[in-house]
Design a protein around this motif. Sequence first.
Motif, short mmCIF file in Angstrom:
data_model
loop_
_atom_site.label_atom_id
_atom_site.label_comp_id
_atom_site.label_asym_id
_atom_site.label_seq_id
_atom_site.Cartn_x
_atom_site.Cartn_y
_atom_site.Cartn_z
N ALA A 48 1.03 -1.24 -0.05
CA ALA A 48 0.03 -0.05 0.23
C ALA A 48 0.89 1.10 0.16
O ALA A 48 0.41 2.15 -0.69
N GLY A 49 1.76 1.11 0.75
CA GLY A 49 3.03 2.45 0.88
C GLY A 49 3.31 2.66 -0.58
O GLY A 49 3.62 3.71 -0.96
N MET A 50 3.81 1.69 -1.21
CA MET A 50 4.47 1.58 -2.59
C MET A 50 3.51 2.29 -3.53
O MET A 50 3.76 2.83 -4.38
N LEU A 51 2.17 1.70 -3.58
CA LEU A 51 1.20 2.10 -4.46
C LEU A 51 0.97 3.60 -4.19
O LEU A 51 0.72 4.42 -5.03
N LEU A 52 0.90 4.14 -2.82
CA LEU A 52 0.89 5.52 -2.59
C LEU A 52 1.73 6.35 -3.04
O LEU A 52 1.64 7.49 -3.45
N ILE A 104 -0.30 0.39 -12.22
CA ILE A 104 -0.50 1.00 -13.63
C ILE A 104 -1.56 2.05 -13.63
O ILE A 104 -1.29 3.04 -13.89
N VAL A 105 -2.55 1.86 -12.53
CA VAL A 105 -3.53 3.00 -12.39
C VAL A 105 -2.90 4.04 -11.77
O VAL A 105 -3.03 5.36 -12.29
N ARG A 106 -1.93 3.76 -10.81
CA ARG A 106 -1.42 4.89 -9.91
C ARG A 106 -0.15 5.93 -10.86
O ARG A 106 -0.20 6.96 -10.63
#
Length: 373
Positions: A48-52, A104-106
């Motif tokens: 989650a941290g990496m996605l944010l 990909i979305v991020r």
Amino acid sequence: MSGDPTQSTDRNSRNAALVLGMSLPADTVLYLVLPIYASQFGISLAEAGMLLAANRLIRIAGYSTVARLYAKHGDRAACTIAAVIASICALGYSFFSGFWALVIVRLLWGLSYAALNLSTQALATADLAGASRRTGQSRALIALGPMLALPLSAFFAEQFSPRPFFLVLALIALCSIPLALKLPAGQGHVRPQGRRFKLPGSLDIWSFVEGLVLDGLFIVGLSFLGQSIAPTGAVLIAGLLLALRYLAEILLSPVGGQVAEKYGPEHMLIMLSLMTAIALVGFGAGWLWVCAAAVVILRALQLPLIAPIVAHRYPGPQRVHALAARSIWRDIGAGVGPILAGFLLPVTPSLVLYGAAAACLAMAALACRSDRR
């Protein structure tokens, strides 16, 4: 387009801010729900941290490309395309699961936000006269969407699930397209940049630290620490506090812009950063909700200050590249921050973590007094 040039500049700045304000809520809601509901998205807290962080990290590499495209095609094309992509990203948050699908979305959102952010800052500072006032008003309009979406999404997440709410946010982003089509067409009139790689000045370092601490460590920590204190109501409390941040922007950013016109944005930046550092120490010491409220209000007051500072230091066509450079440094910090939070929050005493962050923010702010580059 005819009429008073000042009115035209104000109108363009206002429309660009509304487009960003309607495209942004899906991202801000994700910061709220992803650390708490990571399992529902098929990821771990570290992921989650990496996605944010991913949307920030792609902007570090992509800002120069976005700036060139903005220079070639102008505000209307850049903001219209970005608003369409923002809607697609919100749909992705609702339907996609797993790290690789979401990353990909991020990444797509990161590039879209870069275009929207660059356009809002460039249009707000297109005329130095009134730049602080327009920037304050712009921040207030941008904050309106997230301010309304955060508490609603928190309530929806606790009662049902966080994911279907993103469908509503996708529709809101689509509704911003008519406003984007009203923006100026044609080139963005950005002078090609000269020497690309420079050592960071103290304003760059402040932007990095501010991003790392307030857009990274603090935002993720608010959800994580809040859940440990109030497991049943953490998402709602955190959502209300984050909404307070945007409410403060709506109410106080225009006032802050007017005060900055009178007393100077640099003096306000230093003072507010030092006050934020004190609140961060209290946040880490366990006065979680009170100090969190102080941090989000102070952060909201700081946001309108950086663009007029840059505009005064880099007048003329250099302004847009200088604004992009500050955004890159902030994104580097804000990209590193959630990753650090995902790994350090479970194993590091909060007072140590946020005390160190506060010290870095205070030192970076004090260093800005002598930076005139």
